[in-house]
Scaffold this active site. Structure first.
Site, PDB file in Angstrom:
ATOM      1  N   ASP A  21     -19.091 -75.322  19.036  1.00  0.00           N
ATOM      2  CA  ASP A  21     -18.255 -76.173  20.344  1.00  0.00           C
ATOM      3  C   ASP A  21     -17.195 -77.466  20.277  1.00  0.00           C
ATOM      4  O   ASP A  21     -18.346 -78.449  20.493  1.00  0.00           O
ATOM      5  CB  ASP A  21     -18.650 -76.046  21.625  1.00  0.00           C
ATOM      6  CG  ASP A  21     -17.947 -76.460  22.719  1.00  0.00           C
ATOM      7  OD1 ASP A  21     -17.007 -76.305  22.644  1.00  0.00           O
ATOM      8  OD2 ASP A  21     -18.255 -76.302  24.402  1.00  0.00           O
TER       9      ASP A  21
ATOM     10  N   GLU B  84     -24.196-104.013   2.900  1.00  0.00           N
ATOM     11  CA  GLU B  84     -25.442-104.838   3.713  1.00  0.00           C
ATOM     12  C   GLU B  84     -25.693-104.124   5.082  1.00  0.00           C
ATOM     13  O   GLU B  84     -25.204-104.819   5.645  1.00  0.00           O
ATOM     14  CB  GLU B  84     -25.175-106.053   3.165  1.00  0.00           C
ATOM     15  CG  GLU B  84     -24.755-106.219   1.743  1.00  0.00           C
ATOM     16  CD  GLU B  84     -24.815-108.331   1.612  1.00  0.00           C
ATOM     17  OE1 GLU B  84     -25.059-108.469   2.714  1.00  0.00           O
ATOM     18  OE2 GLU B  84     -24.045-108.629   0.549  1.00  0.00           O
TER      19      GLU B  84
ATOM     20  N   GLU C 143     -27.423-104.796   8.144  1.00  0.00           N
ATOM     21  CA  GLU C 143     -28.682-105.146   8.902  1.00  0.00           C
ATOM     22  C   GLU C 143     -29.805-104.733   9.846  1.00  0.00           C
ATOM     23  O   GLU C 143     -28.274-103.976  11.014  1.00  0.00           O
ATOM     24  CB  GLU C 143     -28.749-106.753   9.180  1.00  0.00           C
ATOM     25  CG  GLU C 143     -28.030-107.450   7.735  1.00  0.00           C
ATOM     26  CD  GLU C 143     -27.643-108.445   8.613  1.00  0.00           C
ATOM     27  OE1 GLU C 143     -27.509-109.464   7.776  1.00  0.00           O
ATOM     28  OE2 GLU C 143     -26.603-109.084   9.545  1.00  0.00           O
TER      29      GLU C 143
ATOM     30  N   GLU D   9     -35.001-110.962   7.264  1.00  0.00           N
ATOM     31  CA  GLU D   9     -33.379-111.365   7.192  1.00  0.00           C
ATOM     32  C   GLU D   9     -33.720-112.593   8.830  1.00  0.00           C
ATOM     33  O   GLU D   9     -35.135-113.240   8.902  1.00  0.00           O
ATOM     34  CB  GLU D   9     -32.474-110.472   8.063  1.00  0.00           C
ATOM     35  CG  GLU D   9     -30.870-110.363   7.415  1.00  0.00           C
ATOM     36  CD  GLU D   9     -30.390-110.753   6.743  1.00  0.00           C
ATOM     37  OE1 GLU D   9     -30.224-112.214   7.514  1.00  0.00           O
ATOM     38  OE2 GLU D   9     -29.687-110.883   6.010  1.00  0.00           O
TER      39      GLU D   9
ATOM     40  N   GLU E  48     -33.085-106.544   6.333  1.00  0.00           N
ATOM     41  CA  GLU E  48     -31.682-106.141   5.997  1.00  0.00           C
ATOM     42  C   GLU E  48     -32.133-104.861   4.697  1.00  0.00           C
ATOM     43  O   GLU E  48     -33.349-104.986   3.638  1.00  0.00           O
ATOM     44  CB  GLU E  48     -30.824-107.210   5.347  1.00  0.00           C
ATOM     45  CG  GLU E  48     -29.729-106.134   3.954  1.00  0.00           C
ATOM     46  CD  GLU E  48     -29.095-108.302   4.019  1.00  0.00           C
ATOM     47  OE1 GLU E  48     -28.421-107.884   3.112  1.00  0.00           O
ATOM     48  OE2 GLU E  48     -29.027-108.624   4.169  1.00  0.00           O
TER      49      GLU E  48
ATOM     50  N   HIS F 158     -21.915-105.787   6.566  1.00  0.00           N
ATOM     51  CA  HIS F 158     -20.996-106.534   4.893  1.00  0.00           C
ATOM     52  C   HIS F 158     -20.384-105.472   4.883  1.00  0.00           C
ATOM     53  O   HIS F 158     -21.227-104.488   3.669  1.00  0.00           O
ATOM     54  CB  HIS F 158     -21.947-107.718   4.583  1.00  0.00           C
ATOM     55  CG  HIS F 158     -21.999-109.319   5.228  1.00  0.00           C
ATOM     56  ND1 HIS F 158     -23.255-110.104   5.524  1.00  0.00           N
ATOM     57  CD2 HIS F 158     -21.760-109.696   6.852  1.00  0.00           C
ATOM     58  CE1 HIS F 158     -22.816-110.928   6.376  1.00  0.00           C
ATOM     59  NE2 HIS F 158     -22.404-110.182   7.375  1.00  0.00           N
TER      60      HIS F 158
ATOM     61  N   ARG G 179     -20.442-118.566   3.610  1.00  0.00           N
ATOM     62  CA  ARG G 179     -20.347-117.647   4.387  1.00  0.00           C
ATOM     63  C   ARG G 179     -20.381-117.477   6.119  1.00  0.00           C
ATOM     64  O   ARG G 179     -20.216-116.365   6.162  1.00  0.00           O
ATOM     65  CB  ARG G 179     -21.810-117.332   4.102  1.00  0.00           C
ATOM     66  CG  ARG G 179     -22.925-116.911   2.415  1.00  0.00           C
ATOM     67  CD  ARG G 179     -24.317-116.596   3.271  1.00  0.00           C
ATOM     68  NE  ARG G 179     -24.513-115.599   2.545  1.00  0.00           N
ATOM     69  CZ  ARG G 179     -24.895-115.961   0.731  1.00  0.00           C
ATOM     70  NH1 ARG G 179     -24.455-116.445   0.791  1.00  0.00           N
ATOM     71  NH2 ARG G 179     -25.213-114.873   0.054  1.00  0.00           N
TER      72      ARG G 179
ATOM     73  N   GLU H 230     -16.386-109.995  -0.368  1.00  0.00           N
ATOM     74  CA  GLU H 230     -17.389-109.445   0.777  1.00  0.00           C
ATOM     75  C   GLU H 230     -16.630-109.700   2.128  1.00  0.00           C
ATOM     76  O   GLU H 230     -15.867-110.685   2.458  1.00  0.00           O
ATOM     77  CB  GLU H 230     -18.503-110.478   0.774  1.00  0.00           C
ATOM     78  CG  GLU H 230     -19.943-109.704   2.031  1.00  0.00           C
ATOM     79  CD  GLU H 230     -21.214-111.127   1.706  1.00  0.00           C
ATOM     80  OE1 GLU H 230     -21.235-111.135   2.875  1.00  0.00           O
ATOM     81  OE2 GLU H 230     -21.181-111.545   0.287  1.00  0.00           O
TER      82      GLU H 230
ATOM     83  N   ARG I 135     -17.622-109.983   6.185  1.00  0.00           N
ATOM     84  CA  ARG I 135     -18.314-110.093   6.497  1.00  0.00           C
ATOM     85  C   ARG I 135     -18.159-109.822   8.514  1.00  0.00           C
ATOM     86  O   ARG I 135     -18.783-109.633   8.569  1.00  0.00           O
ATOM     87  CB  ARG I 135     -18.503-111.706   6.419  1.00  0.00           C
ATOM     88  CG  ARG I 135     -19.286-111.786   4.818  1.00  0.00           C
ATOM     89  CD  ARG I 135     -19.246-113.606   5.447  1.00  0.00           C
ATOM     90  NE  ARG I 135     -20.076-113.918   6.117  1.00  0.00           N
ATOM     91  CZ  ARG I 135     -21.922-113.539   5.701  1.00  0.00           C
ATOM     92  NH1 ARG I 135     -22.011-112.888   4.708  1.00  0.00           N
ATOM     93  NH2 ARG I 135     -22.659-114.228   5.846  1.00  0.00           N
TER      94      ARG I 135
END
Length: 443
Positions: free
Chosen positions: A53, A131, A133, A188, A195, A244, A315, A332, A334
């Site tokens: 459904d 990645e 977390e 982490e 992670e 990420h 970063r 990457e 982020r």
């Protein structure tokens, strides 16, 4: 992953004493759904005759057009490694089809497959490594989740500081038994934050694996008396949890982001793709960061990007270029978090990158500074924009985006927008504990 035929799946179920099969799919918001069938019903399912459904699933269809069908992806077959007294359990990821025998336009997996077809016509294969977390919290006496933890561990700490190490190890062993290639795992930055990274794969399989990963992590956490939360920012004053996305494009077995003669060892295609992500990141935010809570993570000082910039090293920007080159060259991205629907997040990311490639967009100069320390005046001078600061801003950008309408299709665009507008309005009307603590005794 192996290429299975229908008979292969039937044989695997029989040989491994599988008694139940979960036919899994996702709603528009990335919530895993499933219909469990017994092994006796397997052939019916493999003939695409399992009906459900659709009107009862968020973002799907109205009650008068509710009958929908699940078409299993045979290559997604896997057996869960934990044993059950009533027999083993397997899963098949499914596409959703309508009564007309056509793919359902509200199926987010279909949206990703549609963008991937466009990419393939251009000669590209899109690979992604996430990645993921998450936090491991205690439960209360009734088994309900809390945000409590006894541990004080931080980045890369080990037991006895890392009280979740045993649970994390159990998760990894079970994931590996299911065919995941785990590349790294660690504690982490925040207490109780973890992670686990698994190897990149084509985007469709990666999206499937993200949903399975979250399911396994939550299941194993519960066996250890814990609750695994992928909420982006469950605790104030500490780092939030991101997802990420490490992205690369391949053609004829070669990573086309790599060019030893290019600046920083990157190809023109890598820069164009990066520029497309940067151009569309603000209007994509409602997909990549879908909750009111998502924007509590995207604040200065907690390793989440705030500004639309890129860097080969630090970063703090939106996009980082990890040091690996050659076949390991990647971008990457982020800003996304694990609350996102992985099918939609990867679909809009790829579409943005393709736009950058087709229009040969340029990302501008790399950021060499910590973006959290750059003044607003300096950002303005450098032409550096910002991600939305809250869901309201993300909603406004999404609502006016022709790009998002084209990628998602009108069906998903409208239903997603309506739901998120309702979420924001509900949030605005709710009196928070912060307001009580801040104002009640003063006024």
């Amino acid at each position: 992953m192996d290429r299975y035929t229908k008979q292969d799946v039937i044989d695997l179920v029989r040989e491994n004493d599988v008694q139940f099969i979960r036919l899994q799919f996702s709603d528009v918001f990335g919530t895993l759904k499933n219909v469990a069938i017994t092994a006796r019903q397997l052939e019916k399912a493999l003939d695409n005759k399992c009906m459900f459904d659709g009107s009862s699933v968020d973002g799907f269809v109205r009650i008068e057009e509710s009958d929908m069908y699940l078409y299993p992806d045979l290559d997604s077959f896997l057996i869960f490694p934990w044993h059950s007294q009533s027999g083993k359990v397997a899963r098949l990821v499914c596409d959703v089809y309508g009564q007309d025998g056509l793919p359902f336009i509200g199926d987010s997996r279909y949206i990703l497959k549609k963008v991937l077809r466009t990419s393939k016509k251009l000669g590209y294969n899109f690979n992604v490594g996430p990645e993921c977390e998450f936090f491991l919290f205690h439960t209360d006496e009734e088994g309900c989740p809390t945000t409590l933890t006894h541990e004080k561990a931080s980045y890369f700490d080990v037991a006895p500081l890392d009280l979740g190490e045993a649970a994390r190890r159990d998760m990894i062993l079970n994931l590996e038994n299911m065919g995941f290639e785990i590349e790294a795992s660690h504690h982490e930055v925040a207490p109780a934050q973890h992670e686990i990274d698994f190897k990149y794969d084509n985007a469709l399989r990666t999206a499937d694996n993200i949903l399975t990963f979250k399911f396994v992590v939550k299941y194993i956490a519960k066996r250890h008396g814990l609750y695994a939360s992928f909420m982006p920012k469950p605790i104030s004053g500490v780092d939030g949890s991101g997802m990420h996305l490490n992205m690369s494009l391949w053609r004829e077995g070669q990573n086309i982001f790599a060019d030893s003669r290019g600046d920083l060892g990157l190809s023109d295609e890598a820069y164009h793709f990066m520029a497309g992500l940067m151009k569309h990141a603000p209007e994509m935010s409602l997909i990549t960061n879908p909750l009111v809570n998502s924007y509590k993570r995207i604040v200065p000082g907690y390793e989440a990007p705030v500004d639309i910039s890129w860097s080969p090293a630090n970063r703090s920007p939106l996009i980082r270029v990890p040091t690996a080159r050659g076949s390991g060259t990647r971008l990457e991205f982020r800003s996304p978090d694990s609350a996102a629907n992985p099918y939609l997040a990867l679909a809009v990311s790829l579409a943005a990158g393709i736009d950058g490639l087709e229009n040969k967009l340029q990302p501008g100069k790399a950021s060499t500074k910590n973006q959290y320390e750059v003044t607003e005046r300096a950002k303005l001078k450098a032409g550096i924009g910002s991600l939305p600061r809250d869901m309201k801003e993300a909603l406004d950008l999404f609502k006016d985006s022709q790009f998002m309408k084209e990628v998602l299709g009108q069906h998903i665009f409208d239903r997603y927008l309506d739901a998120k507008q309702g979420e924001w309005e509900s949030y605005q009307k709710t009196v928070s504990q912060w307001e009580i603590d801040e104002y009640l005794y003063k006024i």
